[in-house]
Design an enzyme around this catalytic site. Sequence first.
Site, short mmCIF file in Angstrom:
data_model
loop_
_atom_site.label_atom_id
_atom_site.label_comp_id
_atom_site.label_asym_id
_atom_site.label_seq_id
_atom_site.Cartn_x
_atom_site.Cartn_y
_atom_site.Cartn_z
N SER A 29 40.99 40.08 38.62
CA SER A 29 40.78 38.91 38.18
C SER A 29 42.06 38.17 37.33
O SER A 29 42.60 36.99 37.58
CB SER A 29 39.78 39.22 36.92
N GLU A 174 26.89 46.64 29.73
CA GLU A 174 27.32 45.80 30.98
C GLU A 174 26.40 46.26 32.16
O GLU A 174 26.70 45.88 33.39
CB GLU A 174 28.77 46.35 31.44
N HIS A 248 34.69 48.96 34.66
CA HIS A 248 33.49 49.48 34.75
C HIS A 248 33.41 50.88 35.52
O HIS A 248 34.28 50.80 36.40
CB HIS A 248 32.57 48.59 35.36
N CYS A 362 29.22 45.92 43.12
CA CYS A 362 28.98 45.09 42.02
C CYS A 362 28.21 44.00 42.35
O CYS A 362 27.55 43.31 41.40
CB CYS A 362 30.35 44.43 41.63
O1 SUG Z 1 32.80 41.12 34.74
N1 SUG Z 1 34.91 39.46 37.24
C1 SUG Z 1 33.74 40.39 36.83
C2 SUG Z 1 33.70 41.60 37.98
C3 SUG Z 1 32.43 42.16 37.79
C4 SUG Z 1 32.37 43.50 38.43
N2 SUG Z 1 31.24 44.17 38.43
C5 SUG Z 1 30.99 45.48 38.43
N3 SUG Z 1 32.06 46.31 38.45
N4 SUG Z 1 29.73 45.93 38.40
C6 SUG Z 1 33.90 40.97 35.44
O2 SUG Z 1 35.14 41.36 35.26
C7 SUG Z 1 36.15 37.55 36.98
C8 SUG Z 1 35.91 36.25 36.55
C9 SUG Z 1 37.24 35.20 36.51
O3 SUG Z 1 38.15 35.61 36.11
O4 SUG Z 1 37.04 34.05 36.77
C10 SUG Z 1 34.92 38.33 36.65
O5 SUG Z 1 34.24 38.10 35.79
#
Ligand code: SUG
Length: 435
Positions: A29, A174, A248, A362
């Site tokens: 991200s 989460e 996570h 995810c």
């Molecule tokens: O919560 N990314 C999510 C990714 C979630 C992944 N889920 C699992 N591992 N189960 C998070 O970090 C990025 C959104 C942004 O940067 O626009 C984001 O929310």
Amino acid sequence: MTALIELQIDGLPGPTHHFGGLSRGNLASQEHAHRRSSPRAAALQGLAKMRRMVQLGVPQALLPPLERPDLGLLRACGYDGDDEAVLSAAVDQWELLQLASSSAFMWTANCATVVPSCDSRDGRLHVVPANLVAMSHRAREGRQRAAQLRQLLQPLRSVMVHDPLPPLLALGDEGAANHVRLSGADGIGQHLFVYGRPGRPGDSSPSRHPARQALAASTAVAQLCRLDRARALFVRQHPAAIDAGAFHNDVVMVGTRDRLLVHQGALVDQVAVLAELAKRVPGLRIAEIAERELPMAEAVRSYLFNSQLVMTPEGLVLIGPSQAGSGRSLACLTRLVEQGMIQRFELMDLDESMANGGGPACLRLRFPLSGDELAQFPAGLRLDEARITVLEAWVTRHYRDRLLPEDLGDASLIHEGRRALTELSSLLALPAQHG
Ligand code: SUG
């Protein structure tokens, strides 16, 4: 012992899918912050994965996107007038606009924790929507998902959809990203809950990145799900894993039934935890990947552990991201097949999701159901190939091919999103959802 069938429920990004750089500690991200996104490609890649599941004979369902931009959030901050006026007025509040436009609900592993009816004391299928308070752009999902799940899952007689835990950091939850259900030949479910925030005396904090899951949240979820203490184990994510980008636990571990695939550096006191699991789950097979075989940093880059393990007529198949298809990750996968841990593996292009830190695992929430429960599951949400073809056409009609961060202030996104969701509800014959 009734056989459990694992239904995969995937989320879909909405038309405002973008790279906001919003998740501290989520390296992908951060790295892709503010790049141009393709909401259309993101949704089509997700649907391609669902199609593959259906082809493999895996029961698959879809959870519709939430409405974005979240005008309720903007109105709560004092922006008023009609919908366009609210969005236009918030345009110079860049951070707020991004929060209101986040499509992070697509990662349904974070949507809730699910405990099957055969494991709970009251014989109900418990769903605890996650409050996701650790990240501001996700904290509104909990209540919205709870309302959506309550409405959509009504036909499932045994289901109990709880409220998300109160929105306190000390109760940061989460969802299934930090929960693994294992079961051996006796079919008895053992639930591994993994927390990251310091929760017991002596627990140290990660030094670089924030930890999200709280021990108090994990124990509260187990309690709400009416899980006996003997069926739940609460263990700690290694702070070094969080610092390496495993925000996570499902970035470094995946398990189902009698198989557990885990990186050596995932947990505190890992040796003891795995020994305890082996005692509790008869016949459990553990593949622990050593740091020297696959350094943690590489595991986080390739998202090897963020794969799905799905039972198919030919055996257990691993569905991983294409990023795991080279170097040491590929060598690990090959070895897993040779050792008989998995029958085979397939890798998929999920780049739009991966660029925000979301791999195959995810994108799905697992619902372990009895045959009766599966029969009651809302037919509108179940997918077959014909329906996926219809959904692909729907995505192509409604989702933009490219979106730049500065487009988020474009009021036509409000109408594009609503039209898309209204049409989706009618395609799936679901009750219309707004708000
Ligand atoms: O919560 N990314 C999510 C990714 C979630 C992944 N889920 C699992 N591992 N189960 C998070 O970090 C990025 C959104 C942004 O940067 O626009 C984001 O929310």
